[in-house]
Design an enzyme around this catalytic site. Structure first.
Site, PDB file in Angstrom:
ATOM      1  N   PRO A 131       0.791  -1.231   0.000  1.00 47.29           N
ATOM      2  CA  PRO A 131       0.000   0.000   0.000  1.00 47.29           C
ATOM      3  C   PRO A 131       0.827   1.288   0.000  1.00 47.29           C
ATOM      4  CG  PRO A 131      -0.146  -1.131   2.110  1.00 47.29           C
ATOM      5  CD  PRO A 131       0.515  -2.081   1.163  1.00 47.29           C
ATOM      6  N   ASN A 132       0.282   2.250  -0.707  1.00 52.16           N
ATOM      7  CA  ASN A 132       0.817   3.622  -0.815  1.00 52.16           C
ATOM      8  C   ASN A 132       2.054   3.738  -1.705  1.00 52.16           C
ATOM      9  OD1 ASN A 132      -1.154   4.813   1.040  1.00 52.16           O
ATOM     10  ND2 ASN A 132      -0.100   3.613   2.607  1.00 52.16           N
ATOM     11  N   ARG A 163       4.994  10.920  -2.447  1.00 50.90           N
ATOM     12  CA  ARG A 163       4.750  10.639  -1.044  1.00 50.90           C
ATOM     13  C   ARG A 163       6.034  10.809  -0.233  1.00 50.90           C
ATOM     14  NH1 ARG A 163       4.936   4.522   1.080  1.00 50.90           N
ATOM     15  NH2 ARG A 163       4.140   4.875   3.161  1.00 50.90           N
ATOM     16  N   TYR A 221      11.162   8.596   1.009  1.00 52.19           N
ATOM     17  CA  TYR A 221      11.064   7.561  -0.029  1.00 52.19           C
ATOM     18  C   TYR A 221      11.689   7.967  -1.363  1.00 52.19           C
ATOM     19  CZ  TYR A 221       7.840   5.453   3.306  1.00 52.19           C
ATOM     20  OH  TYR A 221       7.285   4.893   4.436  1.00 52.19           O
ATOM     21  N   ASN A 231       8.113  -5.710  -1.355  1.00 47.45           N
ATOM     22  CA  ASN A 231       8.062  -4.601  -0.409  1.00 47.45           C
ATOM     23  C   ASN A 231       6.603  -4.530   0.055  1.00 47.45           C
ATOM     24  OD1 ASN A 231       7.932  -2.306   1.075  1.00 47.45           O
ATOM     25  ND2 ASN A 231       8.983  -0.990  -0.419  1.00 47.45           N
ATOM     26  N   ALA A 270       3.312  -1.071   4.539  1.00 42.87           N
ATOM     27  CA  ALA A 270       2.781  -1.143   5.912  1.00 42.87           C
ATOM     28  C   ALA A 270       2.339  -2.554   6.307  1.00 42.87           C
ATOM     29  CB  ALA A 270       1.631  -0.161   6.073  1.00 42.87           C
ATOM     30  N   GLU A 289      12.980  -9.495   0.942  1.00 41.82           N
ATOM     31  CA  GLU A 289      12.158  -8.401   1.484  1.00 41.82           C
ATOM     32  C   GLU A 289      12.904  -7.085   1.252  1.00 41.82           C
ATOM     33  OE1 GLU A 289      11.437  -9.063   5.633  1.00 41.82           O
ATOM     34  OE2 GLU A 289      10.651  -7.038   5.977  1.00 41.82           O
ATOM     35  N   HIS A 327      12.786  -2.790   1.737  1.00 42.93           N
ATOM     36  CA  HIS A 327      12.222  -1.527   2.231  1.00 42.93           C
ATOM     37  C   HIS A 327      13.076  -0.400   1.674  1.00 42.93           C
ATOM     38  CE1 HIS A 327       9.727  -3.864   4.805  1.00 42.93           C
ATOM     39  NE2 HIS A 327      10.795  -4.505   5.235  1.00 42.93           N
ATOM     40  N   ARG A 381      13.484   4.374  12.103  1.00 38.40           N
ATOM     41  CA  ARG A 381      12.181   5.053  12.162  1.00 38.40           C
ATOM     42  C   ARG A 381      11.383   4.598  13.386  1.00 38.40           C
ATOM     43  NH1 ARG A 381       9.454   4.698   6.431  1.00 38.40           N
ATOM     44  NH2 ARG A 381       8.189   6.352   7.384  1.00 38.40           N
TER      45      ARG A 381
HETATM   46  C1  DHK Z   1       7.194   1.474   2.982  1.00 41.10           C
HETATM   47  C2  DHK Z   1       6.097   1.788   3.710  1.00 41.10           C
HETATM   48  O1  DHK Z   1       4.997   2.213   3.107  1.00 41.10           O
HETATM   49  C3  DHK Z   1       6.082   1.739   5.176  1.00 41.10           C
HETATM   50  O2  DHK Z   1       4.817   1.415   5.706  1.00 41.10           O
HETATM   51  C4  DHK Z   1       7.136   0.797   5.728  1.00 41.10           C
HETATM   52  C5  DHK Z   1       8.392   0.849   3.589  1.00 41.10           C
HETATM   53  C6  DHK Z   1       8.473   1.070   5.083  1.00 41.10           C
HETATM   54  C7  DHK Z   1       9.640   1.226   2.831  1.00 41.10           C
HETATM   55  O3  DHK Z   1      10.582   1.777   3.413  1.00 41.10           O
HETATM   56  O4  DHK Z   1       9.709   0.934   1.635  1.00 41.10           O
HETATM   57  O5  DHK Z   1       7.206   0.957   7.113  1.00 41.10           O
END
Ligand code: DHK
Length: 184
Positions: A46-47, A54, A59, A110, A113, A134, A136, A143
């Site tokens: 998500p997101n 964002r 990011y 990835n 959340a 995995e 991130h 964080r």
């Molecule tokens: C991306 C997210 O959206 C967060 O909820 C994770 C992760 C971290 C990232 O660092 O890619 O906590």
């Protein structure tokens, strides 16, 4: 997705045996499936569709389309075929994992959340008998405390965090190595 159905089919038709040193294709030109396949699913939670817009301080400025293009280039170097997906829905990610367990040789994920919340994604990944990496983008350990725990890490062969979007490319390199090692 990097390779759409009809484009890929056209490509397969012009590939000869000598162009297929790792044995990806059958004699009829069709894609082989697991365990000999070199298909890697790259799944995003998500997101991540808002990547680039964002919280760019966390990011970065690259969009998910940029990440997909970068992964496509690296995958070509590594003779991997990738299926690149993103969803905000947990069930959709689980369905892609189920698809991957039938057709792929590895997953880069990835879960965003869902990393910190989803036993269901962990259970789905536990049904897979191939390497899982995995990823991130951010350094989750720098964080909030709730980002320090990952359900997915219980099943991952390795974890890449804090290398920005380059982490996906690093993950593909590692995945290709693990796929090769599994064939020896
Ligand atoms: C991306 C997210 O959206 C967060 O909820 C994770 C992760 C971290 C990232 O660092 O890619 O906590």
């Amino acid at each position: 997705m990097i390779l759409g159905g009809s484009k890929q089919q056209r490509f397969d038709l012009i590939v000869s045996f000598s162009d297929d040193p790792i044995g990806r294709l059958q004699t009829d030109g069709q894609q082989k499936e697991s365990p000999m396949s070199r298909i890697a699913y790259i799944l995003n939670g998500p997101n991540l569709n808002l990547l680039g817009k964002r919280q760019p301080a966390i990011y970065g400025h690259e969009t998910l389309a940029d990440v997909e293009a970068d992964c496509g280039r690296v995958a070509q170097e590594l003779s991997l075929e990738i299926k690149f997906h993103q969803s905000n829905a947990e069930y959709q990610i689980i369905d892609w994992i189920h698809e991957a367990r039938e057709h792929a040789s590895g997953i880069v994920i990835n879960p965003a959340a869902f990393t910190h919340t989803s036993v269901a994604i962990l259970d789905a990944l536990n049904t897979c008998e191939f390497p899982i990496i995995e990823v991130h983008i951010s350094n989750v350990h720098k964080r909030e405390a709730f980002r320090h725990h990952s359900y997915v890490s219980l099943v991952a062969s390795g974890i890449i965090a804090g290398f920005g979007t380059q982490g996906y490319q690093l993950a593909l390199h590692r995945l290709a190595r693990l796929i090769d090692d599994a064939k020896k």
